[in-house]
Design a protein around this motif. Structure first.
Motif, PDB file in Angstrom:
ATOM      1  N   TYR A   1       0.842  -1.190   0.000  1.00 19.84           N
ATOM      2  CA  TYR A   1       0.000   0.000   0.000  1.00 19.84           C
ATOM      3  C   TYR A   1       0.881   1.246   0.000  1.00 19.84           C
ATOM      4  O   TYR A   1       1.886   1.301   0.721  1.00 19.84           O
TER       5      TYR A   1
ATOM      6  N   THR B   1       0.462   8.122   6.888  1.00 23.44           N
ATOM      7  CA  THR B   1      -0.928   7.971   6.454  1.00 23.44           C
ATOM      8  C   THR B   1      -0.969   6.938   5.337  1.00 23.44           C
ATOM      9  O   THR B   1      -0.170   7.013   4.404  1.00 23.44           O
TER      10      THR B   1
ATOM     11  N   PRO C   1      -3.513   6.093   2.722  1.00 27.40           N
ATOM     12  CA  PRO C   1      -4.792   6.610   2.230  1.00 27.40           C
ATOM     13  C   PRO C   1      -5.771   5.553   1.713  1.00 27.40           C
ATOM     14  O   PRO C   1      -6.979   5.803   1.706  1.00 27.40           O
ATOM     15  N   ASP C   2      -5.292   4.391   1.306  1.00 27.59           N
ATOM     16  CA  ASP C   2      -6.197   3.355   0.789  1.00 27.59           C
ATOM     17  C   ASP C   2      -6.999   2.665   1.888  1.00 27.59           C
ATOM     18  O   ASP C   2      -7.955   1.948   1.603  1.00 27.59           O
TER      19      ASP C   2
ATOM     20  N   GLN D   1      -9.099   3.462   5.213  1.00 27.09           N
ATOM     21  CA  GLN D   1      -9.725   4.531   5.980  1.00 27.09           C
ATOM     22  C   GLN D   1      -9.285   4.487   7.442  1.00 27.09           C
ATOM     23  O   GLN D   1      -9.336   3.441   8.096  1.00 27.09           O
TER      24      GLN D   1
ATOM     25  N   PHE E   1      -3.546   5.640  10.265  1.00 25.66           N
ATOM     26  CA  PHE E   1      -2.525   6.629  10.603  1.00 25.66           C
ATOM     27  C   PHE E   1      -1.643   6.035  11.689  1.00 25.66           C
ATOM     28  O   PHE E   1      -2.107   5.276  12.538  1.00 25.66           O
TER      29      PHE E   1
ATOM     30  N   SER F   1      -3.899   1.673  -4.435  1.00 23.01           N
ATOM     31  CA  SER F   1      -3.838   2.664  -5.513  1.00 23.01           C
ATOM     32  C   SER F   1      -2.390   2.797  -5.989  1.00 23.01           C
ATOM     33  O   SER F   1      -1.468   2.316  -5.339  1.00 23.01           O
TER      34      SER F   1
ATOM     35  N   ILE G   1      -0.570   9.696  -5.775  1.00 25.57           N
ATOM     36  CA  ILE G   1      -0.505  10.391  -4.488  1.00 25.57           C
ATOM     37  C   ILE G   1      -0.175  11.866  -4.733  1.00 25.57           C
ATOM     38  O   ILE G   1       0.783  12.202  -5.417  1.00 25.57           O
TER      39      ILE G   1
ATOM     40  N   GLU H   1      -0.852  18.458  -0.445  1.00 22.05           N
ATOM     41  CA  GLU H   1      -1.703  18.668   0.733  1.00 22.05           C
ATOM     42  C   GLU H   1      -0.943  18.461   2.046  1.00 22.05           C
ATOM     43  O   GLU H   1      -1.473  18.719   3.118  1.00 22.05           O
TER      44      GLU H   1
ATOM     45  N   ALA I   1       6.164   9.830  -0.397  1.00 21.65           N
ATOM     46  CA  ALA I   1       5.329   8.625  -0.466  1.00 21.65           C
ATOM     47  C   ALA I   1       6.216   7.436  -0.811  1.00 21.65           C
ATOM     48  O   ALA I   1       7.171   7.552  -1.585  1.00 21.65           O
TER      49      ALA I   1
END
Length: 122
Positions: free
Chosen positions: A5, A21, A23-24, A26, A29, A62, A67, A71, A78
């Motif tokens: 991931y 994080t 992101p895939d 939920q 963290f 993903s 990515i 933000e 990443a």
């Protein structure tokens, strides 16, 4: 089976370590003081969040190229984090066994009573 991931490593505001994080997944963290610790903690966080999910229902990974780091704090990057389901299951089983032994030792030290041995499968 091994799953990969993408994870975002964002420098902590304190200056030491990263917030991670995934992101895939939920709510996935974690944090650590250095990259090896962050990789380990990310593996554990993924395992905790997918523990009750059947493997065929794991979220799809993903592309790391999708990515958007704009933000996140400057210095973020990443990378892929590997989740080894088999290793996680073995490590978790060992942790539960150690916890059970520790609880028995604690209870024996608290008084003179018998402990009923029970095994639960999680």
């Amino acid at each position: 089976m091994k799953y990969y991931y993408p994870a975002i490593f964002e420098p902590k505001k304190s200056g030491k370590g990263f917030v991670v994080t995934v992101p895939d997944i939920q709510g996935c963290f974690t944090q650590g003081d250095d990259i090896p610790e962050c990789m380990y903690m990310a593996h554990e966080a993924i395992g905790c969040l997918l523990e009750d999910v059947s493997e065929e229902d794991y979220p799809a990974s993903s592309s790391i190229n999708d990515i958007n780091l704009s933000e996140f704090e400057k210095g973020s990057f990443a990378t892929l984090v590997m989740f080894d389901k088999e290793k996680y299951d073995i490590d978790t089983a060992a942790d539960l066994k150690n916890l059970s032994v520790s609880n028995k030792m604690f209870l024996k030290g608290c008084g003179n009573f018998e402990i009923e041995e029970k095994t639960s499968h999680i």
